[in-house]
Design a protein around this motif. Structure first.
Motif, mmCIF file in Angstrom:
data_model
loop_
_atom_site.group_PDB
_atom_site.id
_atom_site.type_symbol
_atom_site.label_atom_id
_atom_site.label_comp_id
_atom_site.label_asym_id
_atom_site.label_seq_id
_atom_site.Cartn_x
_atom_site.Cartn_y
_atom_site.Cartn_z
ATOM 1 N N GLN A 161 13.054 9.274 93.602
ATOM 2 C CA GLN A 161 14.172 10.100 93.128
ATOM 3 C C GLN A 161 13.702 11.511 92.791
ATOM 4 O O GLN A 161 12.699 11.690 92.103
ATOM 5 C CB GLN A 161 14.784 9.462 91.895
ATOM 6 N N VAL A 162 14.432 12.514 93.275
ATOM 7 C CA VAL A 162 14.086 13.913 93.021
ATOM 8 C C VAL A 162 15.256 14.603 92.324
ATOM 9 O O VAL A 162 16.343 14.735 92.889
ATOM 10 C CB VAL A 162 13.751 14.662 94.321
ATOM 11 N N LEU A 163 15.018 15.041 91.073
ATOM 12 C CA LEU A 163 16.019 15.762 90.290
ATOM 13 C C LEU A 163 15.497 17.146 89.949
ATOM 14 O O LEU A 163 14.284 17.359 89.849
ATOM 15 C CB LEU A 163 16.342 15.023 88.992
ATOM 16 N N LEU A 164 16.402 18.096 89.739
ATOM 17 C CA LEU A 164 16.047 19.430 89.276
ATOM 18 C C LEU A 164 16.665 19.689 87.918
ATOM 19 O O LEU A 164 17.830 19.317 87.674
ATOM 20 C CB LEU A 164 16.555 20.506 90.250
ATOM 21 N N HIS A 165 15.914 20.322 87.029
ATOM 22 C CA HIS A 165 16.487 20.854 85.800
ATOM 23 C C HIS A 165 17.261 22.105 86.199
ATOM 24 O O HIS A 165 16.671 23.058 86.745
ATOM 25 C CB HIS A 165 15.388 21.198 84.808
ATOM 26 N N ALA A 166 18.564 22.122 85.936
ATOM 27 C CA ALA A 166 19.393 23.134 86.584
ATOM 28 C C ALA A 166 20.533 23.618 85.703
ATOM 29 O O ALA A 166 21.029 22.904 84.834
ATOM 30 C CB ALA A 166 19.959 22.570 87.888
ATOM 31 N N ASP A 167 20.934 24.849 85.983
ATOM 32 C CA ASP A 167 22.082 25.516 85.366
ATOM 33 C C ASP A 167 23.018 25.898 86.510
ATOM 34 O O ASP A 167 22.564 26.480 87.499
ATOM 35 C CB ASP A 167 21.587 26.761 84.614
ATOM 36 N N PRO A 168 24.318 25.597 86.417
ATOM 37 C CA PRO A 168 25.220 25.875 87.546
ATOM 38 C C PRO A 168 25.584 27.339 87.720
ATOM 39 O O PRO A 168 26.310 27.679 88.668
ATOM 40 C CB PRO A 168 26.459 25.042 87.206
ATOM 41 N N VAL A 169 25.109 28.212 86.827
ATOM 42 C CA VAL A 169 25.355 29.654 86.979
ATOM 43 C C VAL A 169 24.139 30.232 87.687
ATOM 44 O O VAL A 169 23.067 30.367 87.099
ATOM 45 C CB VAL A 169 25.581 30.331 85.614
ATOM 46 N N SER A 170 24.297 30.586 88.952
ATOM 47 C CA SER A 170 23.131 30.846 89.796
ATOM 48 C C SER A 170 22.313 32.049 89.356
ATOM 49 O O SER A 170 21.124 32.129 89.672
ATOM 50 C CB SER A 170 23.561 31.015 91.254
ATOM 51 N N TYR A 171 22.910 33.003 88.622
ATOM 52 C CA TYR A 171 22.127 34.181 88.233
ATOM 53 C C TYR A 171 21.349 33.970 86.938
ATOM 54 O O TYR A 171 20.582 34.840 86.519
ATOM 55 C CB TYR A 171 23.011 35.429 88.135
ATOM 56 N N HIS A 172 21.499 32.811 86.313
ATOM 57 C CA HIS A 172 20.721 32.525 85.108
ATOM 58 C C HIS A 172 19.264 32.243 85.457
ATOM 59 O O HIS A 172 18.962 31.691 86.522
ATOM 60 C CB HIS A 172 21.309 31.337 84.360
ATOM 61 N N ASP A 206 18.547 14.566 94.654
ATOM 62 C CA ASP A 206 19.303 13.376 94.264
ATOM 63 C C ASP A 206 20.165 13.611 93.039
ATOM 64 O O ASP A 206 20.995 12.766 92.696
ATOM 65 C CB ASP A 206 18.338 12.217 93.981
ATOM 66 N N GLY A 207 19.951 14.737 92.380
ATOM 67 C CA GLY A 207 20.747 15.033 91.206
ATOM 68 C C GLY A 207 20.110 16.119 90.377
ATOM 69 O O GLY A 207 19.152 16.774 90.810
ATOM 70 N N VAL A 208 20.642 16.303 89.179
ATOM 71 C CA VAL A 208 20.199 17.382 88.302
ATOM 72 C C VAL A 208 20.132 16.884 86.865
ATOM 73 O O VAL A 208 20.807 15.918 86.485
ATOM 74 C CB VAL A 208 21.153 18.599 88.374
ATOM 75 N N ALA A 238 22.315 13.986 84.851
ATOM 76 C CA ALA A 238 21.710 13.612 83.581
ATOM 77 C C ALA A 238 21.975 14.679 82.536
ATOM 78 O O ALA A 238 21.641 15.854 82.738
ATOM 79 C CB ALA A 238 20.205 13.402 83.758
ATOM 80 N N ALA A 239 22.571 14.280 81.439
ATOM 81 C CA ALA A 239 22.844 15.191 80.323
ATOM 82 C C ALA A 239 21.622 15.222 79.413
ATOM 83 O O ALA A 239 21.210 14.194 78.873
ATOM 84 C CB ALA A 239 24.067 14.729 79.548
ATOM 85 N N ASN A 240 21.052 16.404 79.241
ATOM 86 C CA ASN A 240 19.843 16.577 78.423
ATOM 87 C C ASN A 240 20.255 16.934 76.998
ATOM 88 O O ASN A 240 20.819 18.011 76.757
ATOM 89 C CB ASN A 240 18.966 17.674 79.029
ATOM 90 N N LEU A 241 19.967 16.032 76.056
ATOM 91 C CA LEU A 241 20.355 16.209 74.661
ATOM 92 C C LEU A 241 19.110 16.258 73.778
ATOM 93 O O LEU A 241 18.214 15.421 73.912
ATOM 94 C CB LEU A 241 21.255 15.053 74.219
ATOM 95 N N THR A 242 19.064 17.214 72.887
ATOM 96 C CA THR A 242 17.939 17.340 71.959
ATOM 97 C C THR A 242 18.155 16.393 70.784
ATOM 98 O O THR A 242 19.214 16.399 70.156
ATOM 99 C CB THR A 242 17.809 18.785 71.457
ATOM 100 N N VAL A 243 17.123 15.592 70.496
ATOM 101 C CA VAL A 243 17.241 14.614 69.398
ATOM 102 C C VAL A 243 16.219 14.894 68.301
ATOM 103 O O VAL A 243 15.914 14.010 67.500
ATOM 104 C CB VAL A 243 17.088 13.171 69.929
#
Length: 387
Positions: free
Chosen positions: A278-289, A306-308, A333-338
Motif C-alpha cells: 500500500q502506498v499513501l501520501l501525506h497530502a493537502d488538497p490545496v495544491s499551492y500549499h 492507494d490513498g492519502v 486516513a484522517a490524521n488526528l493529534t492525540v
C-alpha cells in the motif's frame, strides 16, 4: 475504522514493553519512521532515556548499494538510531501482532541543504532555505524517487506513507524559529516559497514568464506585508498581487513539478514492492500549499497512489476534496493529534473520528503514541476499545 499509530524506532528499541503497550491501545497498525528529518523528541516511558535528539535528516536503517558514488545520498542515523533501528523495531512490533507500514520523510532535509546548498529553494530575495530541497532539480528528483523506493520497502513492511513529497517552503520549525513577527498569511507564504533556483527560473521561462521580472514582482507584492498590511484571502490575494495570469503560470509550473514527482516516486516504490503493498501520501488538497502535507491535485494523486493521509487536527474539511475522487478501495486516513501538550485532543477522539468518517475518512492515524503521556494514551485506549 482501522487505526494506525505513528511510532519512531527509538520508542521501541531498548524498551521491551513498548510493542505490547502499543498493541494494547487497540490500533491494528503502526506507521514506523524509516527516513526522518532532524528533531528533538520526548520518550516519556523509555527505560534508558527521556529525550532523543536526531541531529540531522537520516535513514533509520543501513542505506543500500544504490548510493555508491552519488553526490546526493541519504545519511545513516547516528547514535539516536544506530544500525538497523527500523528493522529491529519493525520485528518487535510485528511480533506483537501489529501491521507495520513505513513512514518516509522526503523533501525536508537540512543537512542536504548545508552540504549541497545549490539543492535548496531560493526565494525572490536570494535567500536559501536549507531545509527545503528544490523538487524541480533533476538530481534532487532522482534522489527523492530512489529514497522513496528504498526507505518505503523495508523488510516486513506492508505499506508506506510518504511525507513531504512536494514543495517545501518558508513555513517550517527550523532551529529556534524567529519568523512570526510578521503575519504573512497564505498569500505571503506562497510568495516567500516561490523558488528562483536555475531549474525554477527555466521553468518559469517555459511558462512565458521573465524570471527576473517575476522576482521583482514578488518582492513588490511582499513589501506591504513587511509594513504590517492586513491578512489575506489566500489564492485570490496572490492573483491580485501578481496578476491573475502571472499567478496562474507560477502555479501551473509548481503544480506540474510536484505532480510528476509524486507520480515518479510512487512508480519507483511500486517497482521495488511486493504485490499488495500500500502506498499513501501525506497530502493537502490545496495544491499551492507547501510542507509536510504536500499540496496535491486530489484527482491526480489518487490516480496513482492507494490513498492519502490528511491533517485533521484543526477540522475535517480537507477530507472532502479527496472523497470526491475516491474509489471504493481508496484509503482516506484522517490524521488526528492525540498529544495534549502538542495541541491534540485525545478526549474528543471519538467525536473527531465520527466527523472524519462523515467526511469520507476510512481510517485513522494517531499522532503520536511515542510522544504522548500515559494519561493521553489511557484516553486513546478507552476510545478505541469502545469502537
Amino acid at each position: 475504522m482501522k487505526a494506525s499509530a505513528f511510532v519512531y524506532p527509538w520508542d521501541v528499541c531498548g524498551d521491551p514493553g513498548a510493542p505490547a503497550r502499543i498493541a494494547a491501545l487497540g490500533v491494528e497498525q503502526v506507521t514506523l519512521a524509516a527516513a526522518y528529518h532532524s528533531t528533538r523528541a520526548l520518550t516519556p516511558r523509555h527505560p534508558r532515556h527521556r529525550i532523543v535528539t536526531a541531529e540531522y535528516a537520516a535513514v533509520l536503517y543501513p542505506p543500500g548499494d544504490r548510493w555508491a558514488g552519488r553526490g546526493l545520498r541519504p545519511y545513516p542515523a547516528g547514535r539516536w538510531a544506530p544500525g538497523d533501528a527500523h528493522g529491529e523495531a519493525a520485528q518487535a512490533l510485528a511480533a506483537a501482532g501489529l501491521e507495520v507500514h513505513t513512514w518516509v520523510v522526503l523533501a525536508h532535509n537540512s543537512r542536504m541543504g548545508a552540504e549541497h546548498p545549490d539543492t535548496s529553494v531560493v526565494n525572490a530575495y536570494g535567500d536559501r532555505y536549507p531545509w527545503a530541497p528544490c523538487i524541480a532539480q533533476p538530481a534532487t528528483r532522482a534522489y527523492l524517487a530512489d529514497l522513496a523506493a528504498e526507505a518505503a520497502v523495508r523488510p516486513g513492511a506492508q505499506g508506506t506513507e510518504l511525507e513531504s513529497l512536494g514543495w517545501y517552503g518558508l513555513q517550517h520549525l527550523h532551529a529556534h524559529d524567529k519568523i512570526s513577527g510578521v503575519g504573512l498569511g497564505e498569500a505571503g507564504q506562497y510568495l516567500m516559497s516561490l523558488c528562483f533556483c536555475p531549474s525554477c527560473r527555466a521553468g518559469y521561462g517555459e511558462q512565458g514568464l521573465d524570471p527576473d521580472g517575476l522576482a521583482a514582482s514578488v518582492r513588490a507584492a511582499l513589501e506591504p506585508l513587511w509594513r504590517g498590511a492586513a491578512a489575506d484571502e489566500g489564492w485570490p490575494t496572490v492573483a491580485k498581487l501578481l496578476g491573475e495570469e502571472t499567478a496562474a503560470r507560477t502555479r501551473a509550473w509548481r503544480d506540474d513539478t510536484a505532480g510528476t514527482l509524486q507520480e515518479e516516486a510512487v512508480t519507483a516504490v511500486r517497482a521495488e514492492a511486493p504485490a499488495g503493498f500500500q502506498v499513501l501520501l501525506h497530502a493537502d488538497p490545496v495544491s499551492y500549499h507547501c510542507g509536510a502535507n504536500a499540496g496535491v491535485d486530489p484527482a491526480r494523486v489518487l490516480a496513482v497512489a492507494d490513498g492519502v493521509v490528511v491533517p485533521c487536527a484543526s477540522g475535517t474539511s480537507l477530507l472532502a476534496p479527496f472523497a470526491e475522487h475516491a474509489r471504493e478501495e481508496t484509503v482516506l486516513a484522517a490524521n488526528l493529534t492525540v498529544v495534549t501538550g502538542m495541541g491534540g485532543s485525545p478526549g474528543t477522539l471519538a467525536a473527531d473520528a465520527a466527523r472524519a468518517r462523515a467526511r469520507g475518512a476510512t481510517e485513522l492515524r494517531l499522532y503520536h503514541v511515542g510522544l504522548a503521556s500515559d494519561r493521553d494514551l489511557a484516553v486513546v485506549r478507552g476510545t478505541l476499545s469502545a469502537r
